[in-house]
Design a protein around this motif. Structure first.
Motif, mmCIF file in Angstrom:
data_model
loop_
_atom_site.group_PDB
_atom_site.id
_atom_site.type_symbol
_atom_site.label_atom_id
_atom_site.label_comp_id
_atom_site.label_asym_id
_atom_site.label_seq_id
_atom_site.Cartn_x
_atom_site.Cartn_y
_atom_site.Cartn_z
ATOM 1 N N CYS A 1 0.813 -1.220 0.000
ATOM 2 C CA CYS A 1 0.000 0.000 0.000
ATOM 3 C C CYS A 1 0.846 1.269 0.000
ATOM 4 N N ALA A 2 0.439 2.234 -0.836
ATOM 5 C CA ALA A 2 1.157 3.508 -0.946
ATOM 6 C C ALA A 2 0.486 4.627 -0.154
ATOM 7 N N ILE A 3 -0.620 4.329 0.522
ATOM 8 C CA ILE A 3 -1.384 5.373 1.201
ATOM 9 C C ILE A 3 -0.555 6.177 2.212
ATOM 10 N N PRO A 4 0.261 5.546 3.079
ATOM 11 C CA PRO A 4 1.048 6.364 4.012
ATOM 12 C C PRO A 4 1.974 7.348 3.315
ATOM 13 N N ASN A 5 2.479 6.978 2.133
ATOM 14 C CA ASN A 5 3.340 7.891 1.381
ATOM 15 C C ASN A 5 2.547 9.034 0.761
ATOM 16 N N ILE A 6 1.248 8.838 0.572
ATOM 17 C CA ILE A 6 0.404 9.852 -0.043
ATOM 18 C C ILE A 6 -0.292 10.698 1.013
ATOM 19 N N ARG A 7 -0.909 10.025 1.987
ATOM 20 C CA ARG A 7 -1.778 10.690 2.952
ATOM 21 C C ARG A 7 -1.104 10.996 4.287
ATOM 22 N N GLY A 8 0.086 10.422 4.513
ATOM 23 C CA GLY A 8 0.795 10.723 5.749
ATOM 24 C C GLY A 8 0.458 9.786 6.894
ATOM 25 N N LYS A 9 0.959 10.131 8.084
ATOM 26 C CA LYS A 9 0.759 9.310 9.276
ATOM 27 C C LYS A 9 -0.677 9.398 9.775
ATOM 28 N N TYR A 10 -1.059 8.418 10.584
ATOM 29 C CA TYR A 10 -2.414 8.384 11.151
ATOM 30 C C TYR A 10 -2.614 9.555 12.101
ATOM 31 N N ARG A 11 -3.708 10.290 11.902
ATOM 32 C CA ARG A 11 -4.027 11.398 12.788
ATOM 33 C C ARG A 11 -5.541 11.542 12.898
ATOM 34 N N SER A 12 -6.029 11.454 14.112
ATOM 35 C CA SER A 12 -7.462 11.516 14.374
ATOM 36 C C SER A 12 -7.949 12.960 14.353
ATOM 37 N N ARG A 13 -9.190 13.132 13.915
ATOM 38 C CA ARG A 13 -9.833 14.436 14.058
ATOM 39 C C ARG A 13 -10.346 14.578 15.485
ATOM 40 N N LYS A 14 -10.455 15.796 15.955
ATOM 41 C CA LYS A 14 -10.996 16.033 17.286
ATOM 42 C C LYS A 14 -12.447 15.566 17.336
ATOM 43 N N MET A 15 -12.776 14.906 18.445
ATOM 44 C CA MET A 15 -14.108 14.334 18.566
ATOM 45 C C MET A 15 -15.196 15.392 18.457
ATOM 46 N N VAL B 1 -15.697 6.757 8.218
ATOM 47 C CA VAL B 1 -14.633 6.179 7.404
ATOM 48 C C VAL B 1 -13.274 6.719 7.843
ATOM 49 N N ALA B 2 -12.264 5.942 7.561
ATOM 50 C CA ALA B 2 -10.857 6.283 7.793
ATOM 51 C C ALA B 2 -10.052 5.171 7.150
ATOM 52 N N GLN B 3 -8.741 5.288 7.134
ATOM 53 C CA GLN B 3 -7.940 4.142 6.687
ATOM 54 C C GLN B 3 -8.061 3.004 7.696
ATOM 55 N N ASP B 4 -8.291 3.358 8.956
ATOM 56 C CA ASP B 4 -8.490 2.361 10.019
ATOM 57 C C ASP B 4 -9.341 3.017 11.101
ATOM 58 N N THR B 5 -10.644 2.757 11.087
ATOM 59 C CA THR B 5 -11.536 3.422 12.047
ATOM 60 C C THR B 5 -11.327 2.923 13.472
ATOM 61 N N THR B 6 -10.893 1.680 13.637
ATOM 62 C CA THR B 6 -10.780 1.102 14.978
ATOM 63 C C THR B 6 -9.702 1.758 15.832
ATOM 64 N N ARG B 7 -8.743 2.422 15.206
ATOM 65 C CA ARG B 7 -7.674 3.064 15.960
ATOM 66 C C ARG B 7 -8.007 4.518 16.304
ATOM 67 N N TYR B 8 -9.232 4.924 15.992
ATOM 68 C CA TYR B 8 -9.589 6.318 16.219
ATOM 69 C C TYR B 8 -9.319 6.747 17.661
ATOM 70 N N GLY B 9 -8.672 7.910 17.797
ATOM 71 C CA GLY B 9 -8.449 8.522 19.100
ATOM 72 C C GLY B 9 -7.157 8.145 19.785
ATOM 73 N N ILE B 10 -6.472 7.119 19.292
ATOM 74 C CA ILE B 10 -5.294 6.624 20.006
ATOM 75 C C ILE B 10 -4.182 7.664 20.048
ATOM 76 N N ASP B 11 -4.111 8.530 19.034
ATOM 77 C CA ASP B 11 -3.080 9.563 18.994
ATOM 78 C C ASP B 11 -3.488 10.810 19.778
ATOM 79 N N LEU B 12 -4.775 11.109 19.836
ATOM 80 C CA LEU B 12 -5.256 12.300 20.543
ATOM 81 C C LEU B 12 -5.513 12.042 22.020
ATOM 82 N N TYR B 13 -6.091 10.884 22.307
ATOM 83 C CA TYR B 13 -6.573 10.625 23.667
ATOM 84 C C TYR B 13 -5.840 9.494 24.377
#
Length: 445
Positions: free
Chosen positions: A163-177, A198-210
């Motif tokens: 997958c090339a997505i990380p090279n295109i879209r960057g690192k995982y970053r959650s939006r503020k709830m 939707v997200a590249q991985d919805t299950t990891r939502y919030g792990i970087d913010l919270y």
């Protein structure tokens, strides 16, 4: 002076669609929008660059629109999105017809770029890479006002070898709830009834913010919004699904009992070569846990066949797994050798004809499984969200169907229903992917 007209063509995934909807909202403040590119003074193609077929579609569409500069009104041709982010410099040489090229983090430069072309007659290019920026803003829905995607995070940290997505879209970053909940409220105020997360991985939502996974909390907050009737979750990594998520899906009446888990394969050797975090044991265990705890669960997955090194034994293991699990919905992709990925450099690349054979074999298997599972639904009653009307003929989706990727629910009625309205329909006939039914009257139970 009459405003110039702009036509936007969106290609690719639902995350791309969200970007296009933000772009349309921004453009409509200054220009008139049109769905007919023949009438457009400015044409924007939001491209996809994920796999070979999507790249080719993007290139073909740009070339087709470049002809509109010769034949019709178009004077400014724009390409944005993943393809331009990934191949910006090359595209500039290949497609001199393009006046503006913007990457996935440069939509905020769109209006000024158009002005530069119109007033200064210069070409404009921006391909900034970002691990911070997330495209947010007002949107004009292209899905109908009753259903909308909401992106809950951007980028990806999983670094799968194909997958090339990380090279295109960057690192995982959650939006503020609070931003996501507010967006859902705004959409509800405009008549939206279905929210699709939707997200590249919805299950990891919030792990970087919270500091922990908080998808279950987000779902609960959205469910409190009046007017929202369905909440659908896509792109859940099976190994990342927590008990909290399972409980929220199970107990929250607004959450569709529909979970999309793109496992890609089940052979541990292939999963390891893909650098997927999950393995057969935990994937199987989490599927079992979900089915035990979520009444009426509908499972969807996607698979990749023909990954480098996939042996006949690996493929047979995958076939057996599909027979045992019986996914309600299943999509199959042939492995695509993508520039800049580790898998592209691997030995034992699989011949194209073998990929095609394996893809067809799995889809034939799934047709039979899907027909079997759909037959069980005959006689059952569902709430159907009306999406299309043609006289007395109606079509839409029930809670078990995601837009564009799953089947359709058809019914006839003398009574008039509007798009976005829910109608109770009893299933009378089942096809491989679609359902046919009749409207229930008041005595229908």
């Amino acid at each position: 002076m009459e405003k110039l007209k702009v036509g936007v063509i969106n290609l690719g995934c639902d995350k791309n669609r969200i970007d296009s909807e933000i772009v349309i909202s921004s453009l409509s403040e200054r220009y008139n929008m049109t769905n007919d590119p023949k009438l457009a003074d400015i044409i924007l193609v939001n491209t996809c660059g994920f796999i070979e077929s999507s790249k080719q579609e993007s290139i073909d569409t740009i070339l087709e629109m470049s002809e509109y500069k010769k034949k019709y009104k178009c004077t400014v041709l724009i390409a944005t999105g993943c393809l331009t982010q990934r191949y910006g410099a090359e595209l500039i040489e290949l497609m001199p017809e393009l006046d503006i090229m913007l990457g996935v983090n440069d939509y905020n430069k769109l209006l000024s770029s158009i002005e530069d072309v119109l007033l200064k007659n210069i070409k404009v290019q921006h391909f900034n890479y970002s691990d911070d920026n997330i495209n947010e803003g007002q949107r004009v829905l292209t899905t109908g006002t009753y259903s909308a995607y909401i992106r809950i995070s951007e980028g990806c940290d999983n670094a799968c070898t194909y997958c090339a997505i990380p090279n295109i879209r960057g690192k995982y970053r959650s939006r503020k709830m609070e931003n996501i909940v507010q967006e859902a409220k705004d959409l509800s105020d405009h008549g939206c009834k279905e929210i699709i997360l939707v997200a590249q991985d919805t299950t990891r939502y919030g792990i970087d913010l919270y500091g922990r996974k908080t998808l279950h909390t987000l779902i609960n907050k959205i469910s409190k919004i009046s007017g929202i009737e369905w909440i659908r979750i896509l792109y859940c990594y099976a190994e990342e699904i927590t008990d909290e998520i399972i409980n929220e899906i199970s107990l929250n009446d607004k959450v569709c009992k529909y979970v999309d888990i793109p496992i890609q394969h089940i052979s541990d050797d292939i999963l390891k070569s893909m650098k997927r975090k999950g393995r057969k044991k935990i994937i199987t265990e989490n599927i079992r846990k979900m089915r035990e705890n979520i009444n009426g669960l509908i499972l969807r997955t996607t698979l990749i066949v023909g990954f480098p090194g996939e042996t006949n034994e690996d493929f047979e293991e995958l076939k057996q797994f599909i027979k045992e699990i019986k996914f309600d919905k299943l999509g199959v992709f042939k492995y695509s050798k993508e520039d800049g990925t580790l898998a592209a450099l691997m030995e034992d690349q699989i011949p194209e004809e073998v990929k095609v054979e394996r893809e067809e074999e799995l889809m034939i298997m799934q047709q039979s499984i899907s027909k079997e599972l759909n037959n069980i639904k005959i006689g059952k009653i569902y709430n159907v969200l009306v999406e299309d009307v043609d006289g007395k003929n109606y079509s839409g989706r029930n809670c078990e169907m995601a837009p564009e990727v799953d089947g359709t629910f058809f019914f006839e009625s003398d009574k008039v229903y509007n798009k976005g309205q829910f109608v109770k329909v009893r299933v009378t006939k089942a096809l491989e992917y679609d359902l046919i039914g009749v409207v229930c009257n008041e005595s229908c139970e």
